[in-house]
Design an enzyme around this catalytic site. Sequence first.
Site, mmCIF file in Angstrom:
data_model
loop_
_atom_site.group_PDB
_atom_site.id
_atom_site.type_symbol
_atom_site.label_atom_id
_atom_site.label_comp_id
_atom_site.label_asym_id
_atom_site.label_seq_id
_atom_site.Cartn_x
_atom_site.Cartn_y
_atom_site.Cartn_z
ATOM 1 N N ASP A 1 0.872 -1.178 0.000
ATOM 2 C CA ASP A 1 0.000 0.000 0.000
ATOM 3 C C ASP A 1 0.905 1.222 0.000
ATOM 4 O O ASP A 1 1.501 1.562 1.027
ATOM 5 C CB ASP A 1 -0.902 -0.011 1.234
ATOM 6 C CG ASP A 1 -1.770 1.233 1.338
ATOM 7 O OD1 ASP A 1 -1.716 2.092 0.433
ATOM 8 O OD2 ASP A 1 -2.501 1.356 2.350
ATOM 9 N N ASN B 1 4.780 4.642 -11.190
ATOM 10 C CA ASN B 1 3.602 4.679 -12.049
ATOM 11 C C ASN B 1 2.290 4.649 -11.269
ATOM 12 O O ASN B 1 1.262 5.105 -11.767
ATOM 13 C CB ASN B 1 3.661 3.493 -13.012
ATOM 14 C CG ASN B 1 2.360 3.262 -13.738
ATOM 15 O OD1 ASN B 1 1.980 4.029 -14.630
ATOM 16 N ND2 ASN B 1 1.640 2.218 -13.350
ATOM 17 N N TYR C 1 -5.962 15.821 -8.876
ATOM 18 C CA TYR C 1 -5.090 15.022 -9.741
ATOM 19 C C TYR C 1 -4.084 15.908 -10.486
ATOM 20 O O TYR C 1 -2.880 15.616 -10.499
ATOM 21 C CB TYR C 1 -5.956 14.249 -10.734
ATOM 22 C CG TYR C 1 -5.184 13.443 -11.751
ATOM 23 C CD1 TYR C 1 -4.646 12.202 -11.415
ATOM 24 C CD2 TYR C 1 -5.014 13.905 -13.050
ATOM 25 C CE1 TYR C 1 -3.945 11.451 -12.352
ATOM 26 C CE2 TYR C 1 -4.324 13.160 -13.995
ATOM 27 C CZ TYR C 1 -3.793 11.928 -13.645
ATOM 28 O OH TYR C 1 -3.106 11.190 -14.579
ATOM 29 N N LYS D 1 0.022 15.892 -10.122
ATOM 30 C CA LYS D 1 0.914 15.616 -11.241
ATOM 31 C C LYS D 1 1.859 16.793 -11.497
ATOM 32 O O LYS D 1 3.025 16.586 -11.880
ATOM 33 C CB LYS D 1 0.102 15.299 -12.491
ATOM 34 C CG LYS D 1 -0.679 13.994 -12.398
ATOM 35 C CD LYS D 1 0.226 12.791 -12.144
ATOM 36 C CE LYS D 1 -0.530 11.475 -12.235
ATOM 37 N NZ LYS D 1 0.337 10.297 -11.994
#
Length: 249
Positions: free
Chosen positions: A64, A91, A153, A157
């Site tokens: 995790d 990733n 998100y 990023k």
Amino acid sequence: MLDLSGTTTLVTGASGGIGRGIAPRFAEAGSAVAVHYHRDEASALAVVERIQKAGGTAETFAADLTDDGECHRLVAAAAAWTGQLDTLVNNAGVQPVEPLPGMSAESWRAVLDANLTSAFSCTQAAAEVMNGGSIVHIASIEAAQPAPGHAHYSSAKAALVMHARAAALEYGSRGIRVNAVSPGLIDRPGLGDAWPDGVRRWHQAAPLARLGTPDDVANACLFLASPLAAWVTGHNLTVDGGVSARPTW
């Protein structure tokens, strides 16, 4: 120059999506691949089976990555598996859709933990066991061009791209190169049925007029991990079929 024989690569989130393309590509180049997954063991085993059937070496590792201790345990286990770690591909991540108005702090933190903090922890752990090598973050073109419902998100990023640059600066003296790959829209089974308007608009906007594939991203990662990129670090490689070149006005 793309021969990674004798190396070991850890790919996080390798049980599905883009990761399911990255892991076999590194195995094809000769690297032993540690296939990380969180919950979907069956898919991770399928990736390992695909690699082994092609003559490659792979093993599954569960963790995790929202837990810093788990990140360090994963990296240590991957390095102990073959006795070394040469490449880390960060990733793993999540991409929920949630409007910013009304978004809870809990939702915000969950997305940043999964996409950003996990990469921070895995990078920190990997740098302690690597003898030179390459670290690649999977970011997104949304790091520079946000989409509705992706405030958490896109922010994660964008920070991931900057983390790659900061890590490149601080780990360069150890011979460790750190870069990011920012994919555009990557095809997956059912995407055209689930989001036909979005796929149509992408085809119209992208100069190469197609969606990306996991192999497109995998090839970019392999380049950055290979000797061909021996003097490339702190870079963000956009892999989007040219859609970022399209004028926004």
